[in-house]
Design an enzyme around this catalytic site. Structure first.
Site, short mmCIF file in Angstrom:
data_model
loop_
_atom_site.label_atom_id
_atom_site.label_comp_id
_atom_site.label_asym_id
_atom_site.label_seq_id
_atom_site.Cartn_x
_atom_site.Cartn_y
_atom_site.Cartn_z
N VAL A 34 3.03 -0.53 1.47
CA VAL A 34 4.41 -0.59 1.98
C VAL A 34 5.29 0.44 1.29
O VAL A 34 6.06 1.17 1.94
CB VAL A 34 4.99 -2.02 1.79
CG1 VAL A 34 6.47 -2.06 2.12
CG2 VAL A 34 4.22 -3.01 2.65
N CYS B 43 -1.81 -9.92 5.79
CA CYS B 43 -0.49 -10.51 6.05
C CYS B 43 -0.54 -11.87 6.74
O CYS B 43 -0.05 -12.85 6.19
CB CYS B 43 0.32 -9.53 6.90
SG CYS B 43 0.39 -7.91 6.16
N HIS C 67 -4.33 -11.13 22.81
CA HIS C 67 -5.73 -10.72 22.97
C HIS C 67 -6.60 -11.72 22.24
O HIS C 67 -6.52 -11.86 21.02
CB HIS C 67 -5.98 -9.32 22.40
CG HIS C 67 -5.18 -8.27 23.09
ND1 HIS C 67 -5.46 -7.86 24.38
CD2 HIS C 67 -4.09 -7.59 22.71
CE1 HIS C 67 -4.58 -6.96 24.75
NE2 HIS C 67 -3.73 -6.77 23.76
N ASP D 99 5.13 4.26 -10.02
CA ASP D 99 4.02 3.31 -10.10
C ASP D 99 3.47 3.35 -11.52
O ASP D 99 3.47 4.41 -12.16
CB ASP D 99 2.93 3.68 -9.10
CG ASP D 99 2.06 2.49 -8.74
OD1 ASP D 99 2.10 2.06 -7.57
OD2 ASP D 99 1.34 2.00 -9.63
C1 UGA Z 1 1.05 -7.67 10.73
C2 UGA Z 1 2.26 -7.61 11.67
O1 UGA Z 1 1.86 -7.21 12.97
C3 UGA Z 1 3.30 -6.61 11.14
O2 UGA Z 1 4.45 -6.66 11.97
C4 UGA Z 1 3.67 -7.03 9.71
O3 UGA Z 1 4.61 -6.14 9.13
C5 UGA Z 1 2.44 -7.04 8.85
O4 UGA Z 1 1.50 -7.99 9.40
C6 UGA Z 1 2.85 -7.44 7.45
O5 UGA Z 1 3.33 -8.56 7.26
O6 UGA Z 1 2.85 -6.58 6.55
P1 UGA Z 1 -1.17 -6.21 10.38
O7 UGA Z 1 -1.66 -7.35 9.53
O8 UGA Z 1 -1.29 -4.83 9.87
O9 UGA Z 1 0.39 -6.41 10.75
O10 UGA Z 1 -2.01 -6.25 11.74
P2 UGA Z 1 -1.84 -6.75 13.24
O11 UGA Z 1 -1.98 -5.59 14.12
O12 UGA Z 1 -0.63 -7.56 13.39
O13 UGA Z 1 -3.14 -7.66 13.40
C7 UGA Z 1 -3.33 -8.83 12.59
C8 UGA Z 1 -4.57 -9.56 13.02
O14 UGA Z 1 -4.39 -10.19 14.28
C9 UGA Z 1 -5.81 -8.69 13.19
O15 UGA Z 1 -6.92 -9.35 12.64
C10 UGA Z 1 -5.94 -8.52 14.68
O16 UGA Z 1 -7.26 -8.28 15.09
C11 UGA Z 1 -5.46 -9.86 15.16
N1 UGA Z 1 -4.94 -9.84 16.54
C12 UGA Z 1 -3.80 -9.16 16.84
C13 UGA Z 1 -5.61 -10.56 17.53
O17 UGA Z 1 -6.66 -11.20 17.28
N2 UGA Z 1 -5.09 -10.57 18.79
C14 UGA Z 1 -3.96 -9.90 19.11
O18 UGA Z 1 -3.53 -9.97 20.29
C15 UGA Z 1 -3.30 -9.18 18.12
#
Ligand code: UGA
Length: 442
Positions: A11, A263, A254, A30
């Site tokens: 971040v 996260c 999805h 850092d």
């Molecule tokens: C997530 C949030 O999307 C960000 O907005 C947030 O800032 C971040 O956490 C955080 O708190 O720092 P991230 O963990 O990088 O981001 O990834 P995502 O793209 O949100 O995916 C998270 C998980 O959900 C993955 O395992 C992904 O495969 C899964 N996912 C996502 C699904 O299974 N289906 C979906 O439709 C979308």
């Protein structure tokens, strides 16, 4: 604006680089000196598309500097961001806030003139007040305000999320801090990004509520997928059918093997803990957490079931192990549950991931790591797609099928359409959709 960034993790580094791209002067600090040395040369220690090029431009333009001396980073800044880690404690899984509080102390000892101390790390509600108390205790003369400015960056798309956010949330009750934060994000006014100013506690809750809501959508559609499989419906069409309603929204519907990453698992759990602590139980999110845990194990069971119930001595090829594409991050990746479960049931595993094999090598035992999907498929009885990397979306299916021993392809991300899998010789099983048998067109 002169901005200090404490912490050059994911971040901190993305935010610092993007603030420099906005035209601000950024000083990142850092404690890890070897990391600082690498960053000074423009070497990015994490895999994030676009970050290295963007960082190099900021270094060349003299807009970003790196130091391990916090005094240098804090003195004379208009705003100092805290972007240090908040790892889960090993046993309680509560967020460990010692780095946040340590950063607050060091900032307090070094700040000059009025400074906004901005918390970007994801922290439990009330942490902003504690940071304020610590700074006041450490430096009673300090002129400052503490604001909360949660991040909404997705790994793999972080630069775009920073540069074109849906919104920016700033929690502070101070007019002076609000003015400075408005200036920090001024470049985003040009593309009319909504900037939401709230109370600090509200901003802290927004961060958890946003992630928990998205996680809820995922668990919801995953359970709907199970129902679709039983009644012969198609979950992708269901997702579209409900997502076209603007009140529901099409994103994060999805179906798959469950959410992972650094996260959602951590933040959903933290929200349930906050609910218990403040006697406001978060029962929906508690259920989401347990549905997601069960889901990862169930995906391994699903593979075993479609393989006929016994996978002893079988070779299973795995495509993708990272928790999602465009990252090498393995934290809470579904593959970390699925692969060991398949191994315990007697299968051997060959796997490939474009970026995460280095990381995964130390977390998964006895996996044969391959150089590409075709090597994974060689002599495999079963092939399974766990992460939807783009390079898996247009595989040479006839080459895959010829090199496999068996014909079961379990696509846990629905990256192939039912139509295109017909007549390809695979027993194709996906999530929440019809099975395609090798010798039939259904
Ligand atoms: C997530 C949030 O999307 C960000 O907005 C947030 O800032 C971040 O956490 C955080 O708190 O720092 P991230 O963990 O990088 O981001 O990834 P995502 O793209 O949100 O995916 C998270 C998980 O959900 C993955 O395992 C992904 O495969 C899964 N996912 C996502 C699904 O299974 N289906 C979906 O439709 C979308």
């Amino acid at each position: 604006m002169r901005i200090g960034m404490v912490g050059t993790g994911y971040v901190g580094l993305v935010s610092g680089t993007c603030f420099a791209e906005f035209g601000h002067t950024v000083i990142c600090v850092d404690k890890d000196e070897s990391k600082i040395k690498r960053l000074k040369n423009g070497e990015v220690p994490i895999f994030e598309p676009g970050l290295e090029g963007l960082l190099k431009r900021q270094i060349e333009g003299g807009r970003i500097e790196f130091t391990s001396n916090i005094a240098e980073a804090v003195k004379g800044c208009d705003a100092v961001f805290i972007a240090v880690g908040t790892p889960s404690r090993k046993y309680s899984r509560d967020a460990d806030l010692s780095y946040v509080y340590g950063a607050a102390r060091e900032i307090a000892q070094n700040m000059e003139g009025y400074t906004v101390v901005v918390n970007k790390s994801t922290v439990p509600v009330g942490t902003g007040s504690e940071v304020e108390r610590i700074i006041r205790e450490e430096n009673p003369e300090a002129q400052f305000d503490v604001a909360s400015n949660p991040e909404f960056l997705r790994e793999g798309a972080a630069i775009d999320d920073f540069m074109r956010p849906d919104r920016v949330v700033v929690g502070t009750s101070s007019d002076k801090a609000r003015e400075i934060m408005r200036e920090v994000y001024r470049p985003l006014y040009l593309n009319e990004t909504p900037i939401l100013f709230t109370k600090r506690e509200t901003a802290e809750v927004i961060k958890y509520a946003a992630n928990a809501f998205l996680a809820t959508k995922i668990s919801f559609i995953n359970e709907i997928a199970d129902l679709c499989e039983q009644v012969g419906a198609d979950v992708q069409h269901v997702a579209k059918g409900i997502g076209l309603d603007g009140r529901v929204g099409a994103k994060f519907l999805h179906a798959g093997p469950g959410y992972g990453g650094s996260c959602f698992p951590k933040d959903t759990l933290a929200l349930t803990r906050a609910g218990q602590k403040y006697n406001a139980p978060q029962r929906i999110v508690e259920t989401v957490v347990s549905v997601n845990e069960d889901r990862k194990a169930r995906m391994a069971d699903k593979i075993i079931e479609f393989a006929g119930g016994d996978i002893r001595g079988k070779k299973i090829g795995v495509l993708g192990v990272a928790f999602k594409p465009n990252t090498d991050d393995m934290r809470d990746a579904p593959s970390l549950t699925i692969i060991p479960t398949l191994q315990q049931a007697g299968a051997s595993i060959a796997a490939y991931d474009p970026e995460a094999m280095g990381e995964a090598g130390s977390l998964l035992d006895d996996v044969i790591w391959c150089k590409d999907p075709y090597e994974v498929a060689k002599d495999a009885d079963i092939l399974t797609i766990i992460t939807e990397w783009n390079e898996f979306r247009a595989l040479d299916l006839s080459r895959l099928s010829k090199s496999m021993k068996g014909n079961l392809l379990v696509d846990l991300r629905n990256i192939y359409s039912i139509q295109e899998m017909q007549g390809k010789g695979f027993d194709y099983v996906s999530v929440g959709r019809a099975r395609v048998l090798p010798d039939r067109t259904n």
